[in-house]
Design a protein around this motif. Structure first.
Motif, short mmCIF file in Angstrom:
data_model
loop_
_atom_site.label_atom_id
_atom_site.label_comp_id
_atom_site.label_asym_id
_atom_site.label_seq_id
_atom_site.Cartn_x
_atom_site.Cartn_y
_atom_site.Cartn_z
N ARG A 69 -5.71 -1.48 -8.25
CA ARG A 69 -4.32 -1.08 -8.49
C ARG A 69 -4.16 -0.82 -9.98
O ARG A 69 -4.07 -1.75 -10.77
CB ARG A 69 -3.35 -2.17 -8.01
N SER B 142 0.75 1.52 -11.32
CA SER B 142 1.12 1.66 -9.90
C SER B 142 1.57 0.34 -9.28
O SER B 142 0.96 -0.70 -9.53
CB SER B 142 -0.11 2.19 -9.14
N THR C 158 1.64 0.11 -5.99
CA THR C 158 0.94 0.08 -4.70
C THR C 158 -0.57 0.21 -4.94
O THR C 158 -0.99 0.80 -5.94
CB THR C 158 1.42 1.24 -3.78
N ALA C 159 -1.34 -0.36 -4.01
CA ALA C 159 -2.79 -0.39 -4.18
C ALA C 159 -3.44 0.93 -3.80
O ALA C 159 -2.92 1.67 -2.96
CB ALA C 159 -3.37 -1.50 -3.32
N HIS C 160 -4.55 1.22 -4.42
CA HIS C 160 -5.43 2.32 -4.00
C HIS C 160 -6.57 1.66 -3.22
O HIS C 160 -7.03 0.58 -3.58
CB HIS C 160 -6.03 3.05 -5.20
N TYR D 230 0.83 -1.21 0.00
CA TYR D 230 0.00 0.00 0.00
C TYR D 230 0.87 1.26 0.00
O TYR D 230 0.43 2.32 -0.41
CB TYR D 230 -0.91 0.03 1.23
#
Ligand code: HMG
Length: 390
Positions: free
Chosen positions: A187, A191, A193-195, A143
């Motif tokens: 994601r 990216s 990292t996850a949203h 994250y």
């Protein structure tokens, strides 16, 4: 024909942080991470481990030569795949020395896809009873440093052999499932990292569980007492607990106690590994099977699978006679015990030390990583994997 999980194992990288240290570094009460979130330790992946290597390392410990000769299908579930085109299953296939006359594919739907893989495997075996299918569920959850989701990161993989007359757990019918287009977690392609909309994702998860569990009970004319234990997709251990508690309000004391007690047993590995996305439900199952003292053959276990986005499924399995003799409890406990605890400073450095996008050539130091299967580098934009045993 009985079809289900014949073998199951997991792998997690050799480093972890204590969530108390993370709380201190982030200026948060340790109780929030240890109790409020329910996580004790969090696995940290070095750059020599990716979804492929984690999965192959998980499979190494459960496969015999007879499995290698028999497996005719590799289904690789991941949301941290390493190539937009080539299936991660093909890399794993080669690293494990599986026969050429096998299919290898990758499936995706956030944390749900291993369950899709399991059901695809079940259908395949129904048509081809001598088949053995390798289902791999592997991810690195990221994250970002100092984000709300940071405490719910982790890394690891689960490997399962699905076959007829399984030694561990049958996968029963019916199964109930549903899809709802929601942006609770995603994601984008650009990216690493996850949203996430954290609070919304929690509500979405609980609603999915309540709906599917109610649908299942209505369809099968069952009630809480028909489930000896329930296992959950476990992004963090408080999540499954909240979902379980949401259906216990009117339960009688015996059902409440039994399901909560088994939840405690099942959450043990998840609490010290973290979220491994696709493999999290099955890590919860391994923990329940390996750490319980009382579950007898014939017991019905309910499984709740959830993947943000969202797809969920509820189904059951029945424990098979002698199942304890076919688990890898000692290996898993040793793997977890031998991990190195690292400082928050080192975790932050490892987190930031990723292979930059677009790098065509790089060599990685695999001697620093005790794993047998590692990513050794990239050559001409092709990932170079090494099985130190070969
Ligand atoms: P947050 O805002 O940091 O935490 O977000 P909070 O303020 O909601 O507090 C968490 C809990 O700690 C609360 O308890 C507090 O009361 C308690 P709850 O109300 O939940 O029972 N608390 C304390 N307890 C004891 N002592 C203290 C203390 N202080 C507070 N001193 C959140 C938490 C999980 C939302 C965030 O970390 C996040 O966004 N994580 C990522 C998203 C996630 O994991 N969602 C789960 C459902 S979605 C899913 O499972 C799919 C997923 O795996 C992805 C996929 O499918 O691919 C994520």
């Amino acid at each position: 024909m009985k079809i289900g999980i014949d073998k199951i194992g997991f792998y997690t990288p050799a480093m972890y942080i204590d969530t108390g240290d993370l709380a201190e570094a982030r200026g948060v009460e340790p109780g929030k991470f240890k109790v409020g979130i329910g996580q004790e330790k969090m696995a940290v992946a070095p750059k020599t481990q990716d979804a492929v290597t984690l999965a192959a390392n998980a499979a190494l410990n459960i496969l015999t030569q007879a499995d290698i000769d028999a497996i005719d299908y590799v289904i690789f579930a991941t949301e941290t795949g390493v190539d937009h085109s080539k299936a991660a299953g093909i890399f794993a296939h080669e690293l494990l020395g599986l026969k050429k006359s096998a299919r290898s594919i990758e499936v995706k739907q956030a944390c749900y896809s291993a369950t899709a893989g399991l059901q695809i495997a079940k259908g395949h075996i129904a048509l081809n009873p001598d088949s053995r299918v390798l289902v791999l569920a592997s991810d690195i959850s990221r994250y970002g440093l100092k984000t709300g989701g940071e405490i719910t990161q982790g890394a690891g993989a689960v490997a399962m052999v699905i076959a007829r007359d399984p030694k561990l757990l049958t996968i029963e019918s019916p199964s109930v499932y549903q899809t709802d287009d929601a942006m609770d977690f995603w994601r984008p392609l650009y990216s690493d990292t996850a949203h996430v909309q954290g609070k919304f994702s929690v509500i979405q998860y609980i609603n999915f569980f309540k709906d599917l569990f109610a649908q299942y009970q209505e369809q099968t004319k069952t009630s809480l007492k028909d489930f000896e234990a329930l296992v959950f997709h476990t992004p963090y251990t408080k999540m499954g607990l909240k979902a379980l508690q949401s259906v216990l309000e009117d339960a009688d004391e015996a059902d409440k106690k039994r399901l909560l007690d088994y939840y405690e047993v099942g959450k043990y590995y998840n609490a010290i590994v973290g979220n491994i996305y696709t493999g999290s439900l099955y890590l919860n199952l391994i923990s329940l099977l390996e750490q319980n003292q009382t579950l007898e053959a014939g017991a019905t276990v309910g499984l709740f699978s959830y993947g943000s986005g969202s797809v969920g499924e509820f189904f059951t399995g029945i424990l098979q006679p002698g199942y304890r003799d076919h688990l890898k409890k000692e290996y898993h406990e040793k793997l977890l015990e031998e991990r190195e605890q690292i400082s928050i400073e080192r975790y932050e450095a490892v987190f930031m030390d990723t292979i930059p996008n677009g790098v065509g050539d790089i060599e990685l130091d695999i001697e620093m990583d005790p794993a047998l299967i590692c990513l050794a580098g990239i050559k001409n934009h092709m990932r170079q994997y090494v099985n130190k045993q070969q």
